[in-house]
Design a protein around this motif. Structure first.
Motif, PDB file in Angstrom:
ATOM      1  N   THR A 739      43.449  49.575  28.941  1.00  0.00           N
ATOM      2  CA  THR A 739      43.873  48.264  28.426  1.00  0.00           C
ATOM      3  C   THR A 739      45.199  48.373  27.708  1.00  0.00           C
ATOM      4  O   THR A 739      46.089  47.529  27.880  1.00  0.00           O
ATOM      5  N   VAL A 762      40.780  42.915  22.831  1.00  0.00           N
ATOM      6  CA  VAL A 762      40.274  42.671  24.174  1.00  0.00           C
ATOM      7  C   VAL A 762      39.045  43.529  24.449  1.00  0.00           C
ATOM      8  O   VAL A 762      38.021  43.046  24.949  1.00  0.00           O
ATOM      9  N   LYS A 765      36.027  42.478  22.143  1.00  0.00           N
ATOM     10  CA  LYS A 765      35.681  41.049  22.173  1.00  0.00           C
ATOM     11  C   LYS A 765      35.823  40.409  20.793  1.00  0.00           C
ATOM     12  O   LYS A 765      34.982  39.626  20.358  1.00  0.00           O
ATOM     13  N   ARG A 786      37.274  35.070  22.812  1.00  0.00           N
ATOM     14  CA  ARG A 786      36.765  35.185  24.186  1.00  0.00           C
ATOM     15  C   ARG A 786      37.873  35.654  25.124  1.00  0.00           C
ATOM     16  O   ARG A 786      38.199  35.014  26.130  1.00  0.00           O
ATOM     17  N   GLU A 788      39.933  37.602  27.886  1.00  0.00           N
ATOM     18  CA  GLU A 788      39.728  38.224  29.191  1.00  0.00           C
ATOM     19  C   GLU A 788      41.107  38.583  29.746  1.00  0.00           C
ATOM     20  O   GLU A 788      41.949  37.709  29.957  1.00  0.00           O
ATOM     21  N   ASP A 790      43.707  39.600  32.482  1.00  0.00           N
ATOM     22  CA  ASP A 790      43.953  39.508  33.916  1.00  0.00           C
ATOM     23  C   ASP A 790      45.467  39.593  34.098  1.00  0.00           C
ATOM     24  O   ASP A 790      46.128  38.596  34.353  1.00  0.00           O
ATOM     25  N   HIS A 795      43.417  35.338  29.492  1.00  0.00           N
ATOM     26  CA  HIS A 795      42.586  34.137  29.412  1.00  0.00           C
ATOM     27  C   HIS A 795      41.846  34.164  28.074  1.00  0.00           C
ATOM     28  O   HIS A 795      41.261  35.195  27.698  1.00  0.00           O
ATOM     29  N   GLU A 804      40.094  26.191  26.678  1.00  0.00           N
ATOM     30  CA  GLU A 804      40.483  27.415  27.372  1.00  0.00           C
ATOM     31  C   GLU A 804      41.955  27.330  27.745  1.00  0.00           C
ATOM     32  O   GLU A 804      42.434  26.284  28.212  1.00  0.00           O
TER      33      GLU A 804
END
Length: 818
Positions: A739, A762, A765, A786, A788, A790, A795, A804
């Motif tokens: 990451t 990340v 969480k 939350r 995520e 990518d 996100h 979101e």
């Protein structure tokens, strides 16, 4: 967000490396956000985190007035020696000098101002941006002339009588040295034309005006003779790229203000008149106030549970509903507002359509002991992001309660300041006038907000604290001390020590009253509320019986025998000791119940639209002929049957208003039991939107660690290399996780310190706060959860937009733990 200064960062690293472990522990304790997980690997990384603008912004509101004053003075002069700062603050000797040293130590413990190896005081780079013009001073001469051509510098030196040759740097140093001597500046201005001298003396005591940028080539106003003279000698500076008034260097302004001018420095807090108070007296006063508030709050929430208040179209509970709740609970508007806001924050109230109703959590809360109920409300009040007693805005207009308005940023800090102020009072002393503590709050927390409605500083907050029993007799009560300790167990223990257990018995009088000393238990309140009307609430509660109240209990399904038995059961403990008769209830009360029950149900109402029938023809004939009942449109069909053109519920109400005691029938002929419906809401109330910026979440921070933990962190940092090598795949230094490597490859605007914290958020969480620049060019600070990954996108749930969102990693310019 502002860029971190390389110079201040390197001096901070050097200072931390030279500090002992205890000093580093104090820094970690005062700036816990700098040591959140992942822990910094080196002193350099710790300094990087301490220099973040968001980290400095968290530390500023916790400064006292003298700390803020010294920080502003240091920012105005930075970098300057301690002696220059002391002279500016008029703290060169005596007690003020000792107090200045104490303040500088405190600022060093917060890593805001620290001594450098060159003998100067260095300031955290973001601290300079707190004030647009610290002490009303503009930037120093060297910064204002940084982009000036060498030939222009030569002309300025010639105008002040200095012959200079050499590079631009040497000319700038010579001019800076000249203007840095107050005697030279004052002597130069003394020779100036009258117009120039008047202009300079006027500008020296004014805060600099902000300039507006214009396009190159546009004409600008021609300076007057006085300003031209000052511009030629560098006493005023005008940047060719900006339009607006000329700027005065800070060195020139300080010289022209004279040796007698000093920046404000108030190291001694305002005096508070005190009087002797004993601990037992404080406990008694606090217990009385807490018991009264707990009883009133229980009544307010019970009223909300029985008849949920309506919400305004604009949101919140308006004055009419607040007044209704106050009358039902026999308390004033302030108590109602505190109870509602605290209960909503504790999850006891929630939105139910266009009303605010009790939640399922309320039922469990209402069954608890008074001390446990009070502890829940106190903990909620302690963390409220607003002052619930604030009922008027800046224009004097009434404010609704539970409106979900934006919070006042310093409300929690103001409460902390109040308790800190009360704790500063000598042992065994209390403020003669609690309003004096408001001035002490302003000294303890000078940046917190005050309400426009307050006639004296923080009057509303002080009043709330007295209502809750947090302050008593002008001193900090055990409840206040428990809140200051910031432990839920401590608050609950203090409440149990001060508040007695609830009582399940009542004293019934021949004047048709029931008196409960202390706090009645929930079953007792339910029983008495069902059969009597509450007249007073507080350290003692009073209910009064009447034919209407007894009829209400009979309508709810009670009988005369069950009412008498239930009331006798709660009267045994008191009545037995005060009466000589064998009757558990006073004779007038027993007669009232029997007489009301005897007439109850003699008239029955059935819905047919509707039909009234009874066993006594004379009574029904009386109803048909009653003038007050004429609007019902009654018509007698038979000696024992009447019909009405009015619906059943309205007919029942009219008959009862006329003094009769009818009952309603179900379709099968049985008596309809009239029980109050319980309203329980599930939708949360709108919460106040927090300002954009770092918000505290359930992240383990250094402040939650023990002293042993902090000492271990400090020891590891001091033993580590000054700068831990950053990972570099080309050099064989690996990243700690995939990451980290992915984020580092795309988030080119982040330092590796920020990359580590974003990667940790990340992977674990956890929420994180970022500085983000959108495609429009607007920069915002957002709290994200939350997460995520990518790549090249992130996100997340954006708390600023409550939705979101997708964020481009390359547009993230800063990271801060939430």
């Amino acid at each position: 967000m502002f860029p971190i200064g390389k110079t201040s960062g390197s001096t901070l690293v050097a200072w931390l490396r030279g500090a002992d472990a205890e000093q580093v522990v104090r820094v970690l304790a005062s700036r816990p956000d700098a040591a959140v997980e992942p822990e910094p690997r080196s002193v350099g990384e710790l300094a990087d985190r301490l220099q973040r603008p968001a980290s400095v912004a968290l530390a500023i509101p916790r400064l006292t007035l003298p700390e803020l004053q010294v920080a502003e003075g240091a920012a105005a002069l930075a970098p300057a020696t301690r002696d220059v700062l002391a002279n500016l603050l008029d703290a060169t000797d005596g007690e003020r000098a000792h107090q200045l040293e104490a303040v500088l130590r405190e600022l060093a413990d917060r890593a805001l101002v620290w001594p450098g190896g060159d003998g100067r005081l260095h300031v955290a780079a973001p601290l300079r941006q707190v004030w647009a013009a610290p002490l009303g001073l503009d930037a120093p001469l060297a910064r204002l002339l940084a982009d000036t051509a060498s030939t222009d510098l030569g002309r300025m030196l010639a105008a002040v009588g200095i012959t200079s040759t050499g590079t631009k740097q040497k000319r700038l140093a010579a001019l800076t040295d000249h203007h840095g001597d107050p005697d030279r500046v004052t002597a130069l201005v003394a020779k100036a034309p009258a117009a120039a001298r008047k202009l300079l003396e006027q500008r020296a005591r004014q805060a600099p005006e902000r300039s507006a940028r214009i396009l190159y080539g546009l004409p600008r106003p021609d300076p007057g003779p006085g300003e031209r003279w000052a511009l030629e000698r560098g006493l005023l500076i005008r940047d060719g790229r900006w339009y607006g008034p000329a700027r005065m260097p800070s060195e020139v302004a300080l010289a022209l203000r004279g040796t007698g001018w000093h920046a404000p420095f108030t190291p001694v807090p305002p005096a508070v008149r005190t009087r002797p108070v004993t601990g037992s007296a404080v406990d008694r006063e606090a217990a009385a106030a807490a018991m009264a508030f707990a009883a009133h709050a229980s009544s307010v929430l019970a009223a909300c549970a029985a008849a949920p208040p309506a919400r305004l179209k604009s949101g919140g509970i308006g004055a009419r509903e607040l007044s209704r709740l106050g009358k039902a609970a026999k308390c004033d508007d302030t108590v109602v507002r505190i109870a509602l806001e605290s209960a909503a924050a504790a999850g006891l109230l929630a939105r139910d359509g266009d009303r605010v109703a009790a939640t399922e959590a309320y039922d469990g809360w209402a069954e608890g002991e008074p001390a446990d109920r009070l502890a829940v409300l106190l903990r909620a009040w302690w963390t409220l992001p607003l002052t619930p007693g604030g009922s008027r805005d800046e224009e004097g207009k009434a404010l609704p309660a539970l409106a979900g308005a934006p919070p006042r940023g310093g409300c929690v800090q103001a409460r902390h300041g109040l308790l800190a102020s009360a704790a500063r009072l000598p042992a065994g002393e209390g403020a003669t006038d609690p309003a004096d503590l408001g001035a002490l709050i302003a000294w303890q927390r000078p940046l917190v907000d005050q309400l426009a409605q307050d006639a004296s500083p923080f009057a509303t907050l002080v009043g709330e604290s007295e209502l809750l029993g947090v302050l008593a007799l002008g001193a900090l009560s055990p409840l206040g001390a428990a809140l200051d300790a910031d432990g839920p167990d401590a608050v609950a223990a203090a409440c149990r020590r001060l508040l007695p257990a609830s009582t399940g018995s009542a004293r019934f009088g021949s004047d048709l009253t029931a008196v409960v000393a202390g706090t009645p238990s929930t079953p007792l309140v339910t029983l008495l509320d069902s059969v009597a009307d509450r007249e007073a609430t507080g350290t003692a509660s009073v209910w009064r019986f009447s034919p209407d109240s007894v009829r209400r209990a009979l309508d709810a399904g009670h009988t005369a025998d069950t009412l008498t038995a239930d009331l006798a059961a709660v009267a045994v403990a008191t009545a037995a000791a005060t009466t000589t008769t064998t009757e558990p209830l006073p004779q007038p009360l027993a007669y009232l119940i029997r007489d009301t029950a005897r007439g109850h149900g003699r008239v029955r109402v059935v819905s047919a639209a509707c039909v009234i029938h009874g066993a006594e023809p004379a009574l029904l004939a009386e109803l048909a002929a009653h003038r007050r009942l004429a609007p019902l449109g009654l018509r007698q069909l038979a000696p024992t049957v009447l019909i009405s053109r009015t619906p059943p519920d309205e007919t029942l109400a009219a008959l009862r208003s006329a003094g009769y005691a009818p009952v309603a029938e179900e379709q099968d002929g049985s008596v309809r039991i009239e029980r109050t419906r319980r309203h329980r809401a599930t939708n949360p109330l709108p919460t106040p939107r927090r300002p954009a910026g770092p918000r505290r979440k359930a992240v383990r921070v250094a402040g939650a660690r023990t002293a042993t933990d902090l000492a271990a962190v400090a020891a590891r940092l001091l033993a580590a290399p000054e700068e831990a090598p950053e990972p570099d795949p080309d050099d064989g230094r690996p990243y700690a996780s995939d990451t980290e490597e992915i984020i580092a490859g795309h988030a080119r605007n982040l330092s590796f310190t920020d990359v580590r914290q974003l990667a940790h958020a990340v992977n674990e969480k956890q929420p994180i706060t970022v500085e983000y620049t959108a495609t429009s060019g607007n920069t915002t600070v957002r709290t994200l959860s939350r997460l995520e990954l990518d790549a090249p996108y992130l996100h997340a749930w954006c708390h600023l937009r409550d939705a979101e969102r997708v964020f481009t990693l390359s547009r993230i310019h800063g990271v801060m733990p939430s």
